[in-house]
Write a protein that holds these residues in place. Structure first.
Motif, PDB file in Angstrom:
ATOM      1  N   LYS A  51      49.513  38.150  44.861  1.00 28.92           N
ATOM      2  CA  LYS A  51      50.176  37.168  45.372  1.00 28.92           C
ATOM      3  C   LYS A  51      51.656  36.668  44.954  1.00 28.92           C
ATOM      4  CE  LYS A  51      47.489  33.760  47.738  1.00 28.92           C
ATOM      5  NZ  LYS A  51      46.737  32.585  47.733  1.00 28.92           N
ATOM      6  N   MET A  52      51.854  36.659  43.638  1.00 26.54           N
ATOM      7  CA  MET A  52      53.043  36.403  43.117  1.00 26.54           C
ATOM      8  C   MET A  52      54.154  37.637  43.357  1.00 26.54           C
ATOM      9  SD  MET A  52      52.502  33.755  40.129  1.00 26.54           S
ATOM     10  CE  MET A  52      51.665  35.004  39.144  1.00 26.54           C
ATOM     11  N   LYS A  53      53.505  38.922  43.363  1.00 28.54           N
ATOM     12  CA  LYS A  53      54.385  40.184  43.218  1.00 28.54           C
ATOM     13  C   LYS A  53      54.786  40.194  41.790  1.00 28.54           C
ATOM     14  CE  LYS A  53      55.353  40.140  48.208  1.00 28.54           C
ATOM     15  NZ  LYS A  53      54.548  39.326  48.797  1.00 28.54           N
ATOM     16  N   THR A  54      53.952  39.873  41.009  1.00 26.69           N
ATOM     17  CA  THR A  54      54.373  40.134  39.646  1.00 26.69           C
ATOM     18  C   THR A  54      53.290  41.071  38.856  1.00 26.69           C
ATOM     19  OG1 THR A  54      52.944  38.470  38.821  1.00 26.69           O
ATOM     20  CG2 THR A  54      55.201  37.867  39.227  1.00 26.69           C
ATOM     21  N   THR A  55      53.755  41.564  37.572  1.00 27.96           N
ATOM     22  CA  THR A  55      52.816  42.486  37.080  1.00 27.96           C
ATOM     23  C   THR A  55      52.026  42.016  35.707  1.00 27.96           C
ATOM     24  OG1 THR A  55      54.377  43.310  35.796  1.00 27.96           O
ATOM     25  CG2 THR A  55      54.093  44.124  37.831  1.00 27.96           C
ATOM     26  N   PRO A  56      51.034  42.462  34.841  1.00 33.48           N
ATOM     27  CA  PRO A  56      50.847  41.756  33.811  1.00 33.48           C
ATOM     28  C   PRO A  56      51.872  41.902  32.877  1.00 33.48           C
ATOM     29  CG  PRO A  56      49.207  43.596  34.761  1.00 33.48           C
ATOM     30  CD  PRO A  56      50.340  43.640  35.461  1.00 33.48           C
ATOM     31  N   GLU A  57      52.887  42.763  32.815  1.00 33.14           N
ATOM     32  CA  GLU A  57      53.830  42.802  31.842  1.00 33.14           C
ATOM     33  C   GLU A  57      54.784  41.511  31.965  1.00 33.14           C
ATOM     34  OE1 GLU A  57      51.932  46.444  32.330  1.00 33.14           O
ATOM     35  OE2 GLU A  57      53.157  45.635  33.691  1.00 33.14           O
ATOM     36  N   ASN A  58      55.018  41.000  33.155  1.00 35.34           N
ATOM     37  CA  ASN A  58      55.897  40.057  33.425  1.00 35.34           C
ATOM     38  C   ASN A  58      55.354  38.725  33.937  1.00 35.34           C
ATOM     39  OD1 ASN A  58      55.600  40.433  36.129  1.00 35.34           O
ATOM     40  ND2 ASN A  58      57.678  41.039  36.618  1.00 35.34           N
ATOM     41  N   THR A  59      53.967  38.368  33.522  1.00 37.72           N
ATOM     42  CA  THR A  59      53.264  37.259  33.954  1.00 37.72           C
ATOM     43  C   THR A  59      52.651  36.669  32.681  1.00 37.72           C
ATOM     44  OG1 THR A  59      52.779  38.514  36.083  1.00 37.72           O
ATOM     45  CG2 THR A  59      51.580  36.328  35.666  1.00 37.72           C
ATOM     46  N   LEU A  60      52.832  35.308  32.713  1.00 37.19           N
ATOM     47  CA  LEU A  60      52.291  34.488  31.662  1.00 37.19           C
ATOM     48  C   LEU A  60      51.143  33.615  32.314  1.00 37.19           C
ATOM     49  CD1 LEU A  60      55.444  32.679  30.818  1.00 37.19           C
ATOM     50  CD2 LEU A  60      54.485  34.616  29.443  1.00 37.19           C
ATOM     51  N   PHE A  61      50.099  33.231  31.181  1.00 42.07           N
ATOM     52  CA  PHE A  61      49.129  32.399  31.586  1.00 42.07           C
ATOM     53  C   PHE A  61      49.327  31.339  30.779  1.00 42.07           C
ATOM     54  CE2 PHE A  61      45.231  30.576  31.304  1.00 42.07           C
ATOM     55  CZ  PHE A  61      44.864  30.197  32.787  1.00 42.07           C
ATOM     56  N   VAL A  62      48.954  30.129  31.090  1.00 40.29           N
ATOM     57  CA  VAL A  62      49.054  28.898  30.398  1.00 40.29           C
ATOM     58  C   VAL A  62      47.676  27.967  30.903  1.00 40.29           C
ATOM     59  CG1 VAL A  62      50.057  26.812  29.650  1.00 40.29           C
ATOM     60  CG2 VAL A  62      51.467  28.633  30.513  1.00 40.29           C
ATOM     61  N   GLY A  63      46.869  27.872  29.595  1.00 34.61           N
ATOM     62  CA  GLY A  63      45.659  27.038  29.930  1.00 34.61           C
ATOM     63  C   GLY A  63      45.029  26.415  28.360  1.00 34.61           C
ATOM     64  N   ASP A  64      44.060  25.742  28.751  1.00 34.39           N
ATOM     65  CA  ASP A  64      43.711  25.029  27.592  1.00 34.39           C
ATOM     66  C   ASP A  64      42.204  25.501  27.000  1.00 34.39           C
ATOM     67  OD1 ASP A  64      42.268  23.747  30.295  1.00 34.39           O
ATOM     68  OD2 ASP A  64      41.266  22.287  28.411  1.00 34.39           O
ATOM     69  N   GLN A  65      41.738  26.509  27.503  1.00 37.89           N
ATOM     70  CA  GLN A  65      40.369  26.842  27.279  1.00 37.89           C
ATOM     71  C   GLN A  65      40.258  28.462  26.774  1.00 37.89           C
ATOM     72  OE1 GLN A  65      36.549  25.655  29.259  1.00 37.89           O
ATOM     73  NE2 GLN A  65      37.923  24.416  30.478  1.00 37.89           N
ATOM     74  N   LEU A  66      39.608  28.785  25.665  1.00 41.25           N
ATOM     75  CA  LEU A  66      39.726  30.034  25.155  1.00 41.25           C
ATOM     76  C   LEU A  66      38.870  30.959  26.137  1.00 41.25           C
ATOM     77  CD1 LEU A  66      39.573  29.938  21.332  1.00 41.25           C
ATOM     78  CD2 LEU A  66      41.438  30.651  22.832  1.00 41.25           C
ATOM     79  N   PHE A  67      37.587  30.319  26.282  1.00 43.59           N
ATOM     80  CA  PHE A  67      36.632  31.407  26.802  1.00 43.59           C
ATOM     81  C   PHE A  67      36.430  31.578  28.274  1.00 43.59           C
ATOM     82  CE2 PHE A  67      34.363  29.301  23.008  1.00 43.59           C
ATOM     83  CZ  PHE A  67      34.384  30.328  22.266  1.00 43.59           C
ATOM     84  N   THR A  68      37.405  30.740  29.066  1.00 41.07           N
ATOM     85  CA  THR A  68      37.652  30.990  30.279  1.00 41.07           C
ATOM     86  C   THR A  68      38.900  31.406  30.500  1.00 41.07           C
ATOM     87  OG1 THR A  68      37.967  28.538  30.730  1.00 41.07           O
ATOM     88  CG2 THR A  68      35.855  29.317  31.384  1.00 41.07           C
ATOM     89  N   ASP A  69      40.109  30.575  30.379  1.00 35.70           N
ATOM     90  CA  ASP A  69      41.272  30.890  30.595  1.00 35.70           C
ATOM     91  C   ASP A  69      41.964  32.099  29.778  1.00 35.70           C
ATOM     92  OD1 ASP A  69      41.558  28.411  32.328  1.00 35.70           O
ATOM     93  OD2 ASP A  69      42.187  27.195  30.584  1.00 35.70           O
ATOM     94  N   VAL A  70      42.168  31.741  28.622  1.00 42.66           N
ATOM     95  CA  VAL A  70      42.663  32.833  27.754  1.00 42.66           C
ATOM     96  C   VAL A  70      42.076  34.321  27.847  1.00 42.66           C
ATOM     97  CG1 VAL A  70      43.083  33.612  25.193  1.00 42.66           C
ATOM     98  CG2 VAL A  70      43.703  31.186  26.132  1.00 42.66           C
ATOM     99  N   TRP A  71      40.776  34.059  27.593  1.00 41.00           N
ATOM    100  CA  TRP A  71      39.959  35.604  27.778  1.00 41.00           C
ATOM    101  C   TRP A  71      39.982  36.253  29.088  1.00 41.00           C
ATOM    102  CZ3 TRP A  71      33.783  36.238  28.355  1.00 41.00           C
ATOM    103  CH2 TRP A  71      33.536  37.555  28.235  1.00 41.00           C
ATOM    104  N   GLY A  72      39.842  35.506  30.147  1.00 45.05           N
ATOM    105  CA  GLY A  72      40.121  35.932  31.243  1.00 45.05           C
ATOM    106  C   GLY A  72      41.711  36.676  31.629  1.00 45.05           C
ATOM    107  N   ALA A  73      42.630  35.809  31.154  1.00 42.81           N
ATOM    108  CA  ALA A  73      44.200  36.402  31.326  1.00 42.81           C
ATOM    109  C   ALA A  73      44.317  37.694  30.420  1.00 42.81           C
ATOM    110  CB  ALA A  73      44.837  35.221  30.755  1.00 42.81           C
ATOM    111  N   LYS A  74      43.555  37.735  29.159  1.00 44.29           N
ATOM    112  CA  LYS A  74      43.996  38.861  28.346  1.00 44.29           C
ATOM    113  C   LYS A  74      43.166  39.960  28.936  1.00 44.29           C
ATOM    114  CE  LYS A  74      43.878  38.742  24.032  1.00 44.29           C
ATOM    115  NZ  LYS A  74      43.469  38.492  22.508  1.00 44.29           N
ATOM    116  N   LYS A  75      41.949  39.728  29.606  1.00 46.06           N
ATOM    117  CA  LYS A  75      41.136  40.948  30.155  1.00 46.06           C
ATOM    118  C   LYS A  75      42.183  41.543  31.324  1.00 46.06           C
ATOM    119  CE  LYS A  75      37.277  39.047  31.129  1.00 46.06           C
ATOM    120  NZ  LYS A  75      35.827  38.755  31.576  1.00 46.06           N
ATOM    121  N   ALA A  76      42.934  40.526  31.851  1.00 52.25           N
ATOM    122  CA  ALA A  76      43.936  41.155  33.100  1.00 52.25           C
ATOM    123  C   ALA A  76      45.177  41.438  32.326  1.00 52.25           C
ATOM    124  CB  ALA A  76      44.321  40.028  33.995  1.00 52.25           C
ATOM    125  N   GLY A  77      45.269  41.570  30.980  1.00 54.63           N
ATOM    126  CA  GLY A  77      46.499  42.280  30.410  1.00 54.63           C
ATOM    127  C   GLY A  77      47.786  41.095  30.263  1.00 54.63           C
TER     128      GLY A  77
END
Length: 166
Positions: free
Chosen positions: A103-129
């Motif tokens: 939707k943002m027309k971005t890639t894993p290489e140029n996208t950041l994720f910001v969240g407060d939980q390891l087991f949902t936010d961070v883990w999911g974002a890392k799985k997506a690169g």
């Protein structure tokens, strides 16, 4: 084994990250969690959130809210900050993060994720690169299932900090 949960970066708050510097480094999209990342759980967008999103849009970032919450919660917050959003995202599954980047027309290489939980936010974002920022929860009052996860997060973060300081 625990490394899959380790964030790339930590910050005291979503509001202290140097987004201007990240833009200079080539990042073009930011996916945010809402509750306890930007505002206390269930709270409306405040002036600080509105100001942050206005600055990020002015800088040139594509912005997305990614939440496991239902649409009324996510839409009402989004109406105040003017980003885009995905509700009932199914975090930590990769699909919501991938859809957000599409939707943002971005890639894993140029996208950041910001969240407060390891087991949902961070883990999911890392799985997506994605590059991940773990921020401290804004408010201590949380739903019981999150409180229980926080105890496990403390264990993971203990090993993360120990390894980081070696």
């Amino acid at each position: 084994m625990l490394q899959r949960f380790y964030p790339h970066h930590e910050a005291d708050s979503a509001y202290v990250i140097d987004y201007d510097e990240l833009y200079k480094k080539g990042f073009r999209g930011i996916i945010f969690d809402i509750d306890n990342t930007l505002v206390p759980h269930g709270a409306p967008a405040d002036e600080r959130a509105k100001k942050l999103f206005a600055h990020l849009k002015e800088t040139g970032f594509a912005l997305m809210l990614l939440s496991n919450n239902k649409e009324p919660r996510v839409k009402s917050f989004n109406d105040e900050v003017g980003a885009d959003y995905i509700y009932k995202a199914g975090k930590p599954a990769r699909a919501g993060y991938v859809k957000a980047m599409e939707k943002m027309k971005t890639t894993p290489e140029n996208t950041l994720f910001v969240g407060d939980q390891l087991f949902t936010d961070v883990w999911g974002a890392k799985k997506a690169g994605l590059t991940t920022y773990l921020v401290k929860p804004i408010h201590p009052k949380e739903e019981i299932q999150i409180v229980l996860k926080r105890y496990l997060e403390k264990i993971v973060l203990f090993f993360y900090h120990r390894r980081k300081n070696d």
